[in-house]
Design an enzyme around this catalytic site. Structure first.
Site, PDB file in Angstrom:
ATOM      1  N   HIS A  19       0.834  -1.211   0.000  1.00 47.30           N
ATOM      2  CA  HIS A  19       0.000   0.000   0.000  1.00 47.30           C
ATOM      3  C   HIS A  19       0.866   1.259   0.000  1.00 47.30           C
ATOM      4  CE1 HIS A  19      -3.641   2.364   1.031  1.00 47.30           C
ATOM      5  NE2 HIS A  19      -2.767   3.137   1.664  1.00 47.30           N
ATOM      6  N   GLU A  20       1.808   1.309   0.924  1.00 47.57           N
ATOM      7  CA  GLU A  20       2.640   2.508   1.041  1.00 47.57           C
ATOM      8  C   GLU A  20       3.583   2.672  -0.157  1.00 47.57           C
ATOM      9  OE1 GLU A  20       2.102   4.767   3.106  1.00 47.57           O
ATOM     10  OE2 GLU A  20       0.711   3.673   4.390  1.00 47.57           O
ATOM     11  N   HIS A  23       1.921   4.777  -2.822  1.00 45.29           N
ATOM     12  CA  HIS A  23       2.043   6.216  -2.579  1.00 45.29           C
ATOM     13  C   HIS A  23       3.461   6.696  -2.896  1.00 45.29           C
ATOM     14  CE1 HIS A  23      -1.907   6.414  -0.924  1.00 45.29           C
ATOM     15  NE2 HIS A  23      -1.635   5.700   0.142  1.00 45.29           N
TER      16      HIS A  23
END
Length: 424
Positions: A19-20, A23
Site C-alpha cells: 500500500h505505502e 504512494h
C-alpha cells in the site's frame, strides 16, 4: 502461537508495504519529496538514506507509513531558542541542522535558533556560539538535512518538492496509488492461488444436493438436475441461477431443468431465510462444483476473483447504511484470529487471506473519510470543482478530525473483537 504471530506479521507487513509503496512510487514520479518510508512503528532499528528518502525499519513490526513533504510540519523538530549545530560547506551554506543530543557533530557551528525559513527563503538564523551580540543568518542548501532528536536524518522540504506543488492530477494519482496497489496485490495473490491448487473451482448450474423439506424438494427438483433457464432467461452459470432466485421477491419462478437429456419446467417459489442477520431468498439447493484446470482460467482468476470480492464488499458496505453494527467490522484482533485459522489450513489459505485482506484494505481506504485516501481524493475533487486549493490549515484540521474519528472507531472495534473472540 509463535508461527501464527510470524504469519500475521508477514501478511500484515506485505499489505502495508504494498500500500505505502504505491504512494511512494507515484509521489516520486510526480516530483514530490518522500522524506521517509517507514516499515513498522515506534523507535527506529535501522535507517538508510538514498535519493532524498530516508528508509527506516522500526521496532514494532505492524503498520508503516510514507512521509511526504508538505503533508505535516516539516520543521517540527525546530523550536525557537533551542541549541542546534550546523554543518556547512566551503561556501558557508548549511548542509545539516543537528537537533539531536544523541549525535555530536565535531565540526558543527553551535547556534541558538531565533528564526528560520526552510520552505521559500531557505535560511536559519540565531546567536552563534551562545553570544547574543548579533543574530547571524545562514543560507541553507535546497537538499539540506535535519537530524532529529532520534538521530534520523530527514531532508528539508522546500516549496518546489512539496505535495501541494504537484499538479492536481498527480496528487490524485498519488492518493489513489495505495488502494490501487492493494487491488493489484489481490490479483497477483488470487492468481497464485489458482496455480497452487492446480485450477479454479467453478460452481456449475447443476444441482449437487437438494435440502430435505425445502421448497426445491417439494417442487420435485433432484440432484444432478441442470437448471438451464429461469423464466425463459438462460442460466449458464450458478451465479445466474442464484441471481434470479435472490431477485424473485416472493414470486413464483419457472425453472427449465435438464434431467437425463430431457427438459422439463418446474415451478418453485423462493422463501426468505435469515442468514447472518440478512433476509435471503432461497429454494434449498446446493451447486455442484468442478475444477477448471485450463491456463486461461488460472490467468484470469486473479482478476475475476478480485472483482467478485470488490462487489461483495460493496454490497456489504451498502447494507451497513440500513443498519450498522460493530460486528460488521474487524480490527487487528479479528485479523489475527483469521490468520491463525488460515495458517492451520496451509499456504493456499494464507495466500487467499492475504488477497481478501488486501481488497478490504483497498476498499476501506477509498471511503470518503478524512485521513483516509478516499477522504483526500474527496478534497482533491472539491478543489477541482472550486478551481482552487483548500486552505492548508483547514485541510489539516479536517484531516485531524478524521484521524481522531478513526482512532476512536479502531478502539471500539478492537474492544468488540476482544469480547467476541475471547469472552463469548
Amino acid at each position: 502461537m509463535i508461527t501464527t504471530i510470524i504469519t500475521f506479521i508477514i501478511v500484515f507487513g506485505i499489505l502495508v508495504f504494498v500500500h505505502e509503496f504505491g504512494h511512494y512510487y507515484f509521489a516520486k514520479r510526480a516530483g514530490i519529496l518522500v522524506r521517509e518510508f517507514a516499515i513498522g512503528m515506534g523507535p527506529k532499528l535501522f535507517a538508510y538514506r538514498k535519493n532524498g528518502t530516508t528508509y527506516t525499519w522500526r521496532i514494532l513490526p505492524l503498520g508503516g507509513y510514507v512521509s511526504m513533504a508538505g503533508l505535516e510540519d516539516d520543521t517540527e523538530e525546530l523550536k525557537k531558542g533551542m541549541p542546534v549545530s550546523l554543518i556547512t560547506d566551503e561556501n558557508g551554506v548549511v548542509q545539516k541542522i543537528n537537533t539531536s543530543k544523541k549525535l555530536t557533530l565535531v565540526e558543527g557551528i553551535p547556534l541558538e535558533l531565533t528564526d528560520w525559513d526552510l520552505t521559500d527563503g531557505l535560511w536559519v538564523e540565531g546567536y552563534e556560539n551562545g553570544t547574543e551580540d548579533e543574530i547571524k543568518r545562514f543560507k541553507v542548501d535546497h537538499d539540506a538535512l535535519i537530524i532529529g532528536k532520534d538521530g534520523i536524518e530527514l531532508q528539508i522540504a522546500p516549496r518546489d518538492v512539496r505535495f501541494q506543488s504537484a499538479s492536481l492530477v498527480d496528487r490524485m494519482l498519488t492518493n489513489f496509488a495505495g488502494p490501487l496497489n492493494n487491488f493489484l496485490l489481490a490479483i497477483v495473490a488470487f492468481g497464485l492461488v489458482a496455480f497452487l491448487q492446480g485450477g479454479v473451482p467453478v460452481t456449475t448450474n447443476t444441482i449437487a444436493q437438494v435440502q430435505t423439506d425445502s421448497v426445491a424438494q417439494k417442487a420435485g427438483l433432484k440432484a444432478n438436475d441442470t437448471i438451464i433457464a429461469i423464466d425463459g432467461a438462460k442460466t449458464p452459470t450458478w451465479d445466474d441461477v442464484a441471481q434470479h432466485i435472490r431477485s424473485a421477491n416472493g414470486k413464483e419462478l419457472v425453472l427449465t431443468v435438464k434431467r437425463a437429456d430431457k427438459k422439463q419446467n418446474i415451478k418453485v417459489t423462493p422463501v426468505q431465510k435469515n442468514v447472518n442477520g440478512q433476509k435471503v431468498a432461497q429454494i434449498g439447493i446446493i451447486a455442484k462444483g468442478k475444477m477448471d484446470r485450463s491456463i486461461k482460467a488460472k490467468l484470469t482468476y486473479g482478476f475475476t476473483q478480485t472483482w467478485y470480492v470488490i462487489k461483495q464488499l460493496g454490497n456489504a458496505l451498502a447494507s451497513m447504511l440500513h443498519g450498522f453494527s460493530l460486528n460488521d467490522l474487524g480490527g487487528p484482533v479479528a485479523m489475527f484470529s483469521l490468520t491463525s485459522q488460515a495458517k492451520e489450513n496451509g499456504l493456499i489459505s494464507v495466500v487467499t487471506l492475504t488477497a481478501l485482506l488486501s481488497v478490504n484494505l483497498g476498499i476501506i481506504n477509498l471511503l470518503p473519510i478524512p485521513a483516509l485516501d478516499g477522504g483526500k481524493l474527496l478534497l482533491n475533487i472539491i478543489e477541482a470543482i472550486r478551481r482552487k486549493p483548500l486552505d492548508p490549515e483547514k485541510e489539516i484540521i479536517i484531516t485531524m478530525i478524521g484521524f481522531g474519528f478513526l482512532m476512536i472507531l479502531m478502539l471500539l472495534v478492537t474492544w468488540n473483537d476482544i469480547q467476541r473472540y475471547f469472552f463469548r
